[in-house]
Scaffold this motif. Structure first.
Motif, short mmCIF file in Angstrom:
data_model
loop_
_atom_site.label_atom_id
_atom_site.label_comp_id
_atom_site.label_asym_id
_atom_site.label_seq_id
_atom_site.Cartn_x
_atom_site.Cartn_y
_atom_site.Cartn_z
N LEU A 191 0.83 -1.20 0.00
CA LEU A 191 0.00 0.00 0.00
C LEU A 191 0.87 1.27 0.00
O LEU A 191 0.60 2.21 -0.75
CB LEU A 191 -0.91 -0.04 1.24
CG LEU A 191 -1.74 1.19 1.52
CD1 LEU A 191 -2.63 1.51 0.34
CD2 LEU A 191 -2.60 0.94 2.77
N ILE A 192 1.92 1.27 0.81
CA ILE A 192 2.82 2.43 0.85
C ILE A 192 3.41 2.68 -0.53
O ILE A 192 3.48 3.82 -1.01
CB ILE A 192 3.93 2.21 1.91
CG1 ILE A 192 3.31 2.25 3.31
CG2 ILE A 192 5.05 3.25 1.77
CD1 ILE A 192 4.26 1.83 4.42
N THR A 193 3.80 1.60 -1.20
CA THR A 193 4.37 1.74 -2.55
C THR A 193 3.33 2.32 -3.52
O THR A 193 3.65 3.17 -4.33
CB THR A 193 4.88 0.37 -3.03
OG1 THR A 193 5.82 -0.10 -2.06
CG2 THR A 193 5.56 0.46 -4.38
N ASP A 194 2.06 1.88 -3.38
CA ASP A 194 1.01 2.46 -4.24
C ASP A 194 0.81 3.94 -3.94
O ASP A 194 0.62 4.76 -4.85
CB ASP A 194 -0.35 1.78 -3.98
CG ASP A 194 -0.39 0.37 -4.51
OD1 ASP A 194 0.50 0.01 -5.29
OD2 ASP A 194 -1.33 -0.36 -4.12
N LEU A 195 0.80 4.28 -2.66
CA LEU A 195 0.45 5.65 -2.25
C LEU A 195 1.51 6.67 -2.62
O LEU A 195 1.22 7.86 -2.71
CB LEU A 195 0.20 5.70 -0.74
CG LEU A 195 -1.03 4.96 -0.21
CD1 LEU A 195 -1.05 4.98 1.31
CD2 LEU A 195 -2.32 5.57 -0.76
N LYS A 196 2.73 6.22 -2.85
CA LYS A 196 3.78 7.23 -3.06
C LYS A 196 3.64 7.98 -4.38
O LYS A 196 4.26 9.02 -4.56
CB LYS A 196 5.18 6.63 -2.88
CG LYS A 196 5.70 5.88 -4.05
CD LYS A 196 7.16 5.54 -3.80
CE LYS A 196 7.69 4.71 -4.94
NZ LYS A 196 9.07 4.26 -4.72
N ASP A 197 2.82 7.47 -5.31
CA ASP A 197 2.52 8.25 -6.50
C ASP A 197 1.81 9.55 -6.16
O ASP A 197 1.86 10.51 -6.91
CB ASP A 197 1.58 7.47 -7.44
CG ASP A 197 2.30 6.33 -8.11
OD1 ASP A 197 3.54 6.35 -8.13
OD2 ASP A 197 1.61 5.41 -8.61
N GLN A 198 1.09 9.54 -5.03
CA GLN A 198 0.26 10.70 -4.70
C GLN A 198 0.76 11.51 -3.52
O GLN A 198 0.38 12.66 -3.37
CB GLN A 198 -1.16 10.22 -4.36
CG GLN A 198 -1.96 9.77 -5.54
CD GLN A 198 -3.18 9.03 -5.04
OE1 GLN A 198 -3.14 7.84 -4.77
NE2 GLN A 198 -4.27 9.74 -4.88
N TYR A 199 1.51 10.87 -2.64
CA TYR A 199 1.86 11.54 -1.38
C TYR A 199 3.36 11.53 -1.15
O TYR A 199 4.08 10.68 -1.65
CB TYR A 199 1.21 10.81 -0.19
CG TYR A 199 -0.27 10.71 -0.28
CD1 TYR A 199 -1.08 11.79 0.02
CD2 TYR A 199 -0.87 9.53 -0.70
CE1 TYR A 199 -2.46 11.70 -0.09
CE2 TYR A 199 -2.25 9.43 -0.81
CZ TYR A 199 -3.03 10.51 -0.50
OH TYR A 199 -4.38 10.42 -0.61
N THR A 200 3.78 12.49 -0.33
CA THR A 200 5.11 12.45 0.24
C THR A 200 4.98 11.57 1.49
O THR A 200 4.15 11.85 2.35
CB THR A 200 5.53 13.87 0.68
OG1 THR A 200 5.36 14.74 -0.44
CG2 THR A 200 6.95 13.90 1.18
N ILE A 201 5.77 10.51 1.57
CA ILE A 201 5.61 9.57 2.69
C ILE A 201 6.89 9.49 3.50
O ILE A 201 7.98 9.36 2.95
CB ILE A 201 5.21 8.18 2.16
CG1 ILE A 201 3.87 8.27 1.43
CG2 ILE A 201 5.15 7.16 3.31
CD1 ILE A 201 3.36 6.97 0.86
N VAL A 202 6.72 9.59 4.83
CA VAL A 202 7.86 9.40 5.73
C VAL A 202 7.49 8.27 6.68
O VAL A 202 6.42 8.29 7.30
CB VAL A 202 8.16 10.68 6.54
CG1 VAL A 202 9.43 10.49 7.36
CG2 VAL A 202 8.28 11.90 5.64
#
Ligand SMILES: Nc1ncnc2c1ncn2[C@@H]1O[C@H](COP(=O)(O)OP(=O)(O)OP(=O)(O)O)[C@@H](O)[C@H]1O
Ligand SMILES: [Mg+2]
Length: 259
Positions: A191-202
């Motif tokens: 899920l984190i890998t999917d979300l990184k297209d849209q968000y800055t993730i830390v």
């Protein structure tokens, strides 16, 4: 909308205690940045400064700058509540509201910020957020059941759905998988890998394999001893950090010789 974060000379205090000293680093948009380091080095403390949650703790204060797309989070006329709407957070233990339904949990953060939402908009937001968190298929037939009726891994994805329902620019995650089994952990990592297209993730993690699997960039923090402040030792793209770190302390930590 994904945004970049630039931290300049940040000192983080609990009253007189300097917990994190003089950190400067940049976090790229549409990427996953991992914070690693031994217990007590200030990873969680530092993470909480990125959405002004640190100052909620009595005595919690910072010096320095946190710029999000160039705007200082700690600027005089910046409202911390607005900051937290743009910078969402997921915690170590899944914390859905236990008596609220699955659907109401997704909407909880959104409702805090928007007084009225029509039923059909609410339904759309519940579905899109649960789809975004990879949970929709598992819960679509029981949206009115309590959030606490889900497994731990599902609860954590519900918390991610709640965080993305407010459409933040940045998602902060403090050890989001540490209470989960390996299968749920992999689901969250996907899920984190999917979300990184849209968000800055830390993401803060103690799991070196996880940092290596999900992050693009890794920052290693360390502490010289009890009562000393945590410091950033080095930061680089994850492949380099895990293959050829510049600092011996980093190498010792990631190879498990220490910490
Ligand atoms: N509410 C608080 N009041 C005072 N000191 C605190 C508070 N929370 C944390 N600290 C101190 O700040 C330092 C950094 O703690 P922090 O929780 O940020 O470390 P961490 O790197 O996240 O550790 P862990 O890996 O165990 O989660 C520690 O010395 C800790 O005792
Ligand atoms: Mg921590």
């Amino acid at each position: 909308m994904s945004k970049r974060i630039d931290i300049n000379n940040l000192n983080v205090y609990y009253s007189q205690f300097l917990a994190v000293e003089d950190v400067s680093l940049s976090i790229e948009p549409k990427a996953v940045t991992a914070f690693i380091g031994p217990s007590g080095c200030g990873k969680s403390t530092f993470l909480r400064t990125l959405n002004r949650m640190h100052e909620v703790i009595p005595g919690g204060r910072v010096e320095g700058e946190v710029l999000i797309d160039g705007v200082d989070l700690y600027g005089k006329d910046v409202d911390p509540v607005t900051v937290r709407r743009h910078v969402g957070m997921v915690f170590q233990r899944p914390n859905p509201f236990p008596t609220m339904s699955i659907a109401e949990n997704v909407l909880a953060g959104y409702r805090l910020n928007n007084k009225r939402v029509s039923n059909s908009d609410a339904e759309d937001l519940v579905e899109s957020s649960l789809r975004g968190a990879n949970l929709w298929d598992e819960v679509k037939d029981r949206l009115n059941k309590p959030g606490s009726s889900l497994s731990g891994g599902q609860q954590q994805r519900l918390c991610i759905a709640r965080a993305i329902a407010i459409k933040p620019d940045v998602l902060l995650m403090d050890e989001p998988c540490s209470a989960l089994d390996p299968i749920s952990t992999l689901a969250i990592e996907d899920l984190i890998t999917d979300l990184k297209d849209q968000y800055t993730i830390v993401i803060v993690t103690h799991n070196m394999q996880q940092a290596a699997r999900v992050s693009d960039t890794t920052a290693f923090f360390n502490i010289a001893g009890t009562g000393k402040p945590g410091k950033l030792i080095e930061m680089n793209d994850t492949t380099t950090m895990f293959s050829t770190p510049s600092e011996k302390a980093t190498e010792d930590y990631i190879s498990g010789r220490f910490g």
